[in-house]
Write a protein that holds these residues in place. Structure first.
Motif, mmCIF file in Angstrom:
data_model
loop_
_atom_site.group_PDB
_atom_site.id
_atom_site.type_symbol
_atom_site.label_atom_id
_atom_site.label_comp_id
_atom_site.label_asym_id
_atom_site.label_seq_id
_atom_site.Cartn_x
_atom_site.Cartn_y
_atom_site.Cartn_z
ATOM 1 N N GLY A 9 72.314 60.737 -0.072
ATOM 2 C CA GLY A 9 72.750 62.045 0.379
ATOM 3 C C GLY A 9 73.038 62.046 1.864
ATOM 4 O O GLY A 9 73.058 61.014 2.515
ATOM 5 N N GLY A 10 73.308 63.249 2.393
ATOM 6 C CA GLY A 10 73.602 63.381 3.809
ATOM 7 C C GLY A 10 74.875 64.161 4.040
ATOM 8 O O GLY A 10 75.333 64.918 3.183
ATOM 9 N N LEU A 11 75.453 63.937 5.217
ATOM 10 C CA LEU A 11 76.670 64.636 5.626
ATOM 11 C C LEU A 11 77.868 63.707 5.484
ATOM 12 O O LEU A 11 77.821 62.552 5.935
ATOM 13 C CB LEU A 11 76.545 65.090 7.077
ATOM 14 C CG LEU A 11 77.777 65.705 7.735
ATOM 15 C CD1 LEU A 11 78.168 67.002 7.046
ATOM 16 C CD2 LEU A 11 77.530 65.923 9.216
ATOM 17 N N VAL A 12 78.922 64.203 4.871
ATOM 18 C CA VAL A 12 80.128 63.397 4.679
ATOM 19 C C VAL A 12 81.340 64.304 4.831
ATOM 20 O O VAL A 12 81.274 65.502 4.548
ATOM 21 C CB VAL A 12 80.105 62.713 3.298
ATOM 22 C CG1 VAL A 12 80.165 63.728 2.172
ATOM 23 C CG2 VAL A 12 81.219 61.690 3.163
ATOM 24 N N GLN A 13 82.443 63.710 5.290
ATOM 25 C CA GLN A 13 83.676 64.478 5.418
ATOM 26 C C GLN A 13 84.351 64.649 4.056
ATOM 27 O O GLN A 13 84.144 63.831 3.156
ATOM 28 C CB GLN A 13 84.628 63.773 6.380
ATOM 29 C CG GLN A 13 84.159 63.759 7.811
ATOM 30 C CD GLN A 13 85.199 63.183 8.750
ATOM 31 O OE1 GLN A 13 86.142 62.513 8.327
ATOM 32 N NE2 GLN A 13 85.047 63.463 10.040
ATOM 33 N N PRO A 14 85.155 65.680 3.903
ATOM 34 C CA PRO A 14 85.909 65.829 2.644
ATOM 35 C C PRO A 14 86.707 64.575 2.336
ATOM 36 O O PRO A 14 87.319 63.975 3.231
ATOM 37 C CB PRO A 14 86.821 67.020 2.939
ATOM 38 C CG PRO A 14 86.068 67.825 3.943
ATOM 39 C CD PRO A 14 85.367 66.818 4.810
ATOM 40 N N GLY A 15 86.669 64.189 1.063
ATOM 41 C CA GLY A 15 87.326 62.963 0.640
ATOM 42 C C GLY A 15 86.441 61.738 0.696
ATOM 43 O O GLY A 15 86.819 60.678 0.191
ATOM 44 N N GLY A 16 85.284 61.884 1.297
ATOM 45 C CA GLY A 16 84.366 60.761 1.426
ATOM 46 C C GLY A 16 83.536 60.525 0.179
ATOM 47 O O GLY A 16 83.703 61.206 -0.846
ATOM 48 N N SER A 17 82.626 59.547 0.281
ATOM 49 C CA SER A 17 81.796 59.149 -0.850
ATOM 50 C C SER A 17 80.332 59.078 -0.450
ATOM 51 O O SER A 17 80.008 58.806 0.719
ATOM 52 C CB SER A 17 82.228 57.776 -1.377
ATOM 53 O OG SER A 17 83.554 57.798 -1.846
ATOM 54 N N GLN A 115 69.820 66.714 -0.079
ATOM 55 C CA GLN A 115 70.902 67.557 0.415
ATOM 56 C C GLN A 115 72.182 66.742 0.577
ATOM 57 O O GLN A 115 72.168 65.653 1.171
ATOM 58 C CB GLN A 115 70.528 68.193 1.753
ATOM 59 C CG GLN A 115 71.608 69.072 2.348
ATOM 60 C CD GLN A 115 71.892 70.302 1.508
ATOM 61 O OE1 GLN A 115 70.992 70.905 0.928
ATOM 62 N NE2 GLN A 115 73.178 70.684 1.425
ATOM 63 N N VAL A 116 73.257 67.270 0.033
ATOM 64 C CA VAL A 116 74.596 66.715 0.224
ATOM 65 C C VAL A 116 75.440 67.798 0.889
ATOM 66 O O VAL A 116 75.566 68.898 0.361
ATOM 67 C CB VAL A 116 75.223 66.289 -1.110
ATOM 68 C CG1 VAL A 116 76.694 65.913 -0.925
ATOM 69 C CG2 VAL A 116 74.451 65.120 -1.707
ATOM 70 N N THR A 117 75.990 67.475 2.036
ATOM 71 C CA THR A 117 76.835 68.417 2.765
ATOM 72 C C THR A 117 78.200 67.784 2.992
ATOM 73 O O THR A 117 78.292 66.695 3.573
ATOM 74 C CB THR A 117 76.205 68.786 4.117
ATOM 75 O OG1 THR A 117 74.908 69.348 3.900
ATOM 76 C CG2 THR A 117 77.069 69.801 4.851
ATOM 77 N N VAL A 118 79.228 68.464 2.517
ATOM 78 C CA VAL A 118 80.602 67.977 2.667
ATOM 79 C C VAL A 118 81.321 68.917 3.632
ATOM 80 O O VAL A 118 81.581 70.078 3.311
ATOM 81 C CB VAL A 118 81.336 67.934 1.320
ATOM 82 C CG1 VAL A 118 82.718 67.302 1.498
ATOM 83 C CG2 VAL A 118 80.525 67.154 0.292
ATOM 84 N N SER A 119 81.594 68.403 4.811
ATOM 85 C CA SER A 119 82.165 69.248 5.849
ATOM 86 C C SER A 119 82.884 68.391 6.879
ATOM 87 O O SER A 119 82.478 67.265 7.165
ATOM 88 C CB SER A 119 81.065 70.068 6.527
ATOM 89 O OG SER A 119 81.586 70.804 7.613
ATOM 90 N N SER A 120 83.946 68.950 7.438
ATOM 91 C CA SER A 120 84.663 68.258 8.504
ATOM 92 C C SER A 120 84.150 68.712 9.863
ATOM 93 O O SER A 120 84.614 68.218 10.900
ATOM 94 C CB SER A 120 86.164 68.512 8.388
ATOM 95 O OG SER A 120 86.437 69.894 8.369
#
Length: 120
Positions: A9-17, A115-120
């Protein structure tokens, strides 16, 4: 102690994995089906994916079909959720889940949540 322990988990940008892991302690995971759920504040927890213990077949909620892959490594007593092409709406706390039947007693187990957060 009998439990499910999550990692990833963690923070990733849209389109990421991202990949989430769920390791069982105190019991053999391959005897049971595994599911992943997710929850956002103010909403009910929803099922995302599950994998059958008998034939390895998997099922996915429509919004994640083609992007998420559930799998298991019985040698590591661990299940995984590979998440690709992540979208902001995938942001949530993710939980793994199983229900065991041992000595005639059925018990539900949840991971601690990741927590998984998808944000730029």
């Amino acid at each position: 102690q009998v439990q499910l322990v999550q990692s990833g988990g963690g923070l990733v940008q849209p389109g990421g994995s991202l990949i989430l892991s769920c390791t069982a302690y105190g019991f053999t995971l391959d005897h049971y089906s595994i599911a992943w759920f997710r929850q956002v504040p103010g909403k009910e927890r929803e099922g995302v994916s599950c994998i059958n213990n008998s034939d390895g077949s998997a099922d996915y909620r429509d919004p994640v079909k083609g992007r998420f892959t559930i799998s298991r490594d019985n040698a590591k007593n661990t299940a995984y959720l590979q998440m690709n092409s992540l979208k902001p709406e995938d942001t949530a706390t993710y939980y793994c889940y199983t229900k065991t039947l041992r000595f005639g007693v059925s018990t539900e187990y949840w991971g601690q949540g990741t927590q998984v957060t998808v944000s730029s």
